[in-house]
Design a protein around this motif. Structure first.
Motif, short mmCIF file in Angstrom:
data_model
loop_
_atom_site.label_atom_id
_atom_site.label_comp_id
_atom_site.label_asym_id
_atom_site.label_seq_id
_atom_site.Cartn_x
_atom_site.Cartn_y
_atom_site.Cartn_z
N THR A 182 0.82 -1.21 0.00
CA THR A 182 0.00 0.00 0.00
C THR A 182 0.85 1.26 0.00
O THR A 182 0.45 2.28 -0.56
CB THR A 182 -0.91 0.02 1.24
OG1 THR A 182 -1.74 -1.13 1.21
CG2 THR A 182 -1.81 1.26 1.25
N TYR A 186 3.98 4.64 -3.70
CA TYR A 186 3.75 6.08 -3.76
C TYR A 186 5.02 6.90 -3.57
O TYR A 186 5.00 8.12 -3.73
CB TYR A 186 2.71 6.47 -2.71
CG TYR A 186 1.34 5.90 -3.00
CD1 TYR A 186 0.55 6.42 -4.01
CD2 TYR A 186 0.86 4.81 -2.28
CE1 TYR A 186 -0.69 5.88 -4.29
CE2 TYR A 186 -0.39 4.27 -2.56
CZ TYR A 186 -1.16 4.80 -3.57
OH TYR A 186 -2.39 4.27 -3.86
N ILE A 348 -1.39 4.93 3.00
CA ILE A 348 -1.11 5.46 1.66
C ILE A 348 -0.04 6.54 1.72
O ILE A 348 0.82 6.63 0.84
CB ILE A 348 -2.41 5.99 1.03
CG1 ILE A 348 -3.40 4.84 0.78
CG2 ILE A 348 -2.14 6.75 -0.27
CD1 ILE A 348 -4.76 5.28 0.27
N ALA A 370 -2.47 11.49 -5.34
CA ALA A 370 -2.36 10.03 -5.38
C ALA A 370 -3.74 9.38 -5.31
O ALA A 370 -4.05 8.47 -6.09
CB ALA A 370 -1.49 9.55 -4.22
N GLY A 374 -5.86 7.41 -8.11
CA GLY A 374 -6.19 6.05 -7.73
C GLY A 374 -7.66 5.72 -7.88
O GLY A 374 -8.02 4.56 -8.14
N ILE A 377 -8.21 4.22 -11.17
CA ILE A 377 -7.71 2.85 -11.22
C ILE A 377 -8.71 1.91 -10.55
O ILE A 377 -9.04 0.85 -11.08
CB ILE A 377 -6.33 2.76 -10.53
CG1 ILE A 377 -5.31 3.62 -11.26
CG2 ILE A 377 -5.85 1.31 -10.47
CD1 ILE A 377 -3.98 3.77 -10.53
N LEU A 406 -9.62 1.41 -1.89
CA LEU A 406 -8.46 2.29 -2.02
C LEU A 406 -7.18 1.51 -1.76
O LEU A 406 -6.12 1.84 -2.28
CB LEU A 406 -8.56 3.46 -1.04
CG LEU A 406 -9.69 4.48 -1.25
CD1 LEU A 406 -9.59 5.61 -0.22
CD2 LEU A 406 -9.67 5.05 -2.65
N ASP A 408 -5.89 -2.30 -2.03
CA ASP A 408 -4.95 -1.76 -2.98
C ASP A 408 -5.58 -1.55 -4.35
O ASP A 408 -4.88 -1.48 -5.35
CB ASP A 408 -3.80 -2.73 -3.16
CG ASP A 408 -2.80 -2.76 -2.04
OD1 ASP A 408 -2.86 -1.90 -1.15
OD2 ASP A 408 -1.96 -3.66 -2.02
N ALA A 410 -6.84 1.04 -5.64
CA ALA A 410 -6.49 2.32 -6.24
C ALA A 410 -4.98 2.49 -6.40
O ALA A 410 -4.51 3.57 -6.74
CB ALA A 410 -7.05 3.46 -5.39
N ASN A 411 -4.24 1.43 -6.16
CA ASN A 411 -2.78 1.50 -6.18
C ASN A 411 -2.27 1.52 -7.62
O ASN A 411 -2.68 0.70 -8.44
CB ASN A 411 -2.22 0.29 -5.44
CG ASN A 411 -0.75 0.41 -5.12
OD1 ASN A 411 0.06 0.47 -6.02
ND2 ASN A 411 -0.43 0.44 -3.85
N PRO A 412 -1.34 2.43 -7.96
CA PRO A 412 -0.85 2.50 -9.34
C PRO A 412 -0.13 1.23 -9.79
O PRO A 412 -0.22 0.86 -10.96
CB PRO A 412 0.11 3.70 -9.33
CG PRO A 412 0.44 3.93 -7.89
CD PRO A 412 -0.77 3.50 -7.12
#
Length: 467
Positions: A182, A186, A348, A370, A374, A377, A406, A408, A410-412
């Protein structure tokens, strides 16, 4: 394997990590008594941290729901939060084998010199399992899912290595890194953003770290007052004064509880560190004797950083901002309603804050960017996330047709690897090559940092006037 993974998931980090730490300390040469003490103290610290996070969740969730109701937010993909995400990940076929697979991969990477981090936080391997499960469903192949989970771990370990100096210096955690799925990704958003903010007139002069706030406002700048003020503002935004008696009780209760969290969390982390520091020192001595010139880090959950005042203050400010960003982005494609994971925003921003040198304003800006990115995503992978949840036996009680998170979702890194998985096997192989190249590049950066640090120490130690 499914039974073992389910058992470890049920035990949780507060039980699994102390056992692993005790065994690890014994291997490093500590006595049984000292090893057991370190393990138990770390377990006690995690229990305290989890209690504080539970308090945070219990306070933030109602006010977040109240804010969503006041703003009339009607987004159709519900954020089910990290506890559900972890259960979904471990309940998948990839999750059933993720712990032995990733542990073996970590050891291989250590032997090859492609990482310095030994990730002993086995419970948090669920982050890699979630990536693998999403790719397995998207590609229709268990093996490509497991492949993607391995790629995710390689990248996260490299990111943890790269960000370790920031973490060690700012939090004063020697030989520690955060290979946390997580948090680690970032870092590579925060680093260029911080460089950009250094060049923006006005913003580059603002000092907004807790120490500067305390210095400027005196006793009213202390973290306990900061928590209370943020609680009051959150309460006013969420509850208002439609019912003066009930709302005033809710607002004042929130203020005191958030002030308590600002005080309690750092104390719990200090207990955990009391157990961890002897193990860290033993690891340093062990490795220096057997592998002279090589450095290794103990990889831990970024939970040990979320008690820092700058991290928790940034996170609390981001709660209403996250909801506002979700609303603003709805017309351009966001469908995710952030709810459960609003209480896990500290994870995050845990690695971002030290890169921003504790500056709360910069951290809030970076966190908002971020999370805003996210949300797209999380929206894009919502259908796959929902399918994985159904296959894992997760019972969707939210009433929403699709779910995401969020953490994970929304994690890039999750988004990138799932996208590669959609495209096909060739992109999965390219992802592996890219991950290994990235790990090799980080290895070179770390060696240069070591050489620069050694040169600086030698210069300081040189007699005055010497050439």
């Amino acid at each position: 394997m499914e039974a073992i993974s389910a058992y470890l998931n049920d035990l949780g980090a507060a039980v699994v990590l102390p056992i692993l730490i005790t065994i690890f300390a014994l291997i490093l040469g500590q006595t049984f008594g000292k090893s057991l003490r370190s393990g138990i103290l770390i377990g006690v610290g995690f229990v305290g941290i989890n209690l504080a996070i539970g308090l945070l969740f219990g306070q933030v969730s109602p006010v977040a729901q109240a804010m969503a109701d006041r703003f009339d937010v009607s987004l159709d993909v519900v954020d089910v939060g990290w506890p559900s995400s972890a259960a979904i990940a471990f309940g998948s076929h990839v999750g059933a084998v993720i712990i032995p697979f990733c542990l073996a991969l970590n050891i291989v990477l250590l032997l090859l010199g492609l990482t310095r981090t030994f990730d002993i936080d086995l419970w948090n391997y669920w982050h890699f399992a979630l990536v693998g499960a999403l790719v397995a469903v998207g590609s229709g192949s268990f093996w490509w899912g497991l492949f993607a989970a391995g790629v995710a771990m390689i990248i996260v370990l490299a990111m943890a290595d790269y960000a370790a100096p920031y973490i060690q210096k700012y939090f004063n955690y020697p030989d520690i890194s955060f290979p946390h799925g997580t948090s680690a990704p970032y870092a590579f958003l925060a680093i260029p953003l911080n460089a950009l903010m250094d060049k923006i007139p006005g913003l580059n002069k603002v000092e907004a770290d807790p120490a500067a706030i305390n210095k400027k406002f005196g006793i009213f700048g202390e973290t306990v007052f900061l928590g209370a003020v943020i609680g009051l503002l959150l309460g006013l935004a969420g509850y208002g004064f439609d019912d003066p008696r009930a709302d005033s009780i809710a607002i004042l209760t929130l203020a005191i509880n958030l002030a308590a969290i600002m005080v309690i969390l750092p104390r719990m982390v200090s207990i955990l560190m009391e157990g961890l520091i002897p193990v860290s020192e033993a690891a340093r001595n062990f490795m220096s004797k057997r592998f002279p010139g090589r450095k290794y880090y103990i990889g831990l959950d970024s939970a040990i950083a979320i008690g820092h005042p700058a991290v928790i203050a940034t996170s609390l400010i981001l709660v209403p901002i996250t909801l506002l960003v979700a609303i603003i982005l709805a017309p351009v494609g966001n469908r995710v309603l952030p709810l459960v994971d609003l209480a896990t925003i500290p994870f995050i921003v845990a690695v971002m804050v030290p890169i921003f040198r504790g500056n709360i304003i910069r951290s809030v800006i970076g966190g908002a960017i971020a999370i805003g990115g996210g949300l797209f995503i999380a929206t894009a992978i919502a259908s796959t996330f929902t399918e994985v949840a159904l296959r894992s036996g997760f019972e969707n009680t939210t009433g929403a047709a699709e779910i995401s998170s969020l953490v994970d979702g929304a994690n890039p890194l999750t988004g990138l690897l799932v996208w590669f998985g959609y495209i096909g096997p060739v992109m999965n192989v390219i992802a592996l090559v890219g991950a290994l190249a990235f790990a090799w590049w980080v290895r070179g950066v770390m060696k240069k940092r070591d050489a620069d640090a050694l040169a600086a120490e030698s210069a300081e130690a040189a007699p005055e006037g010497s050439a």
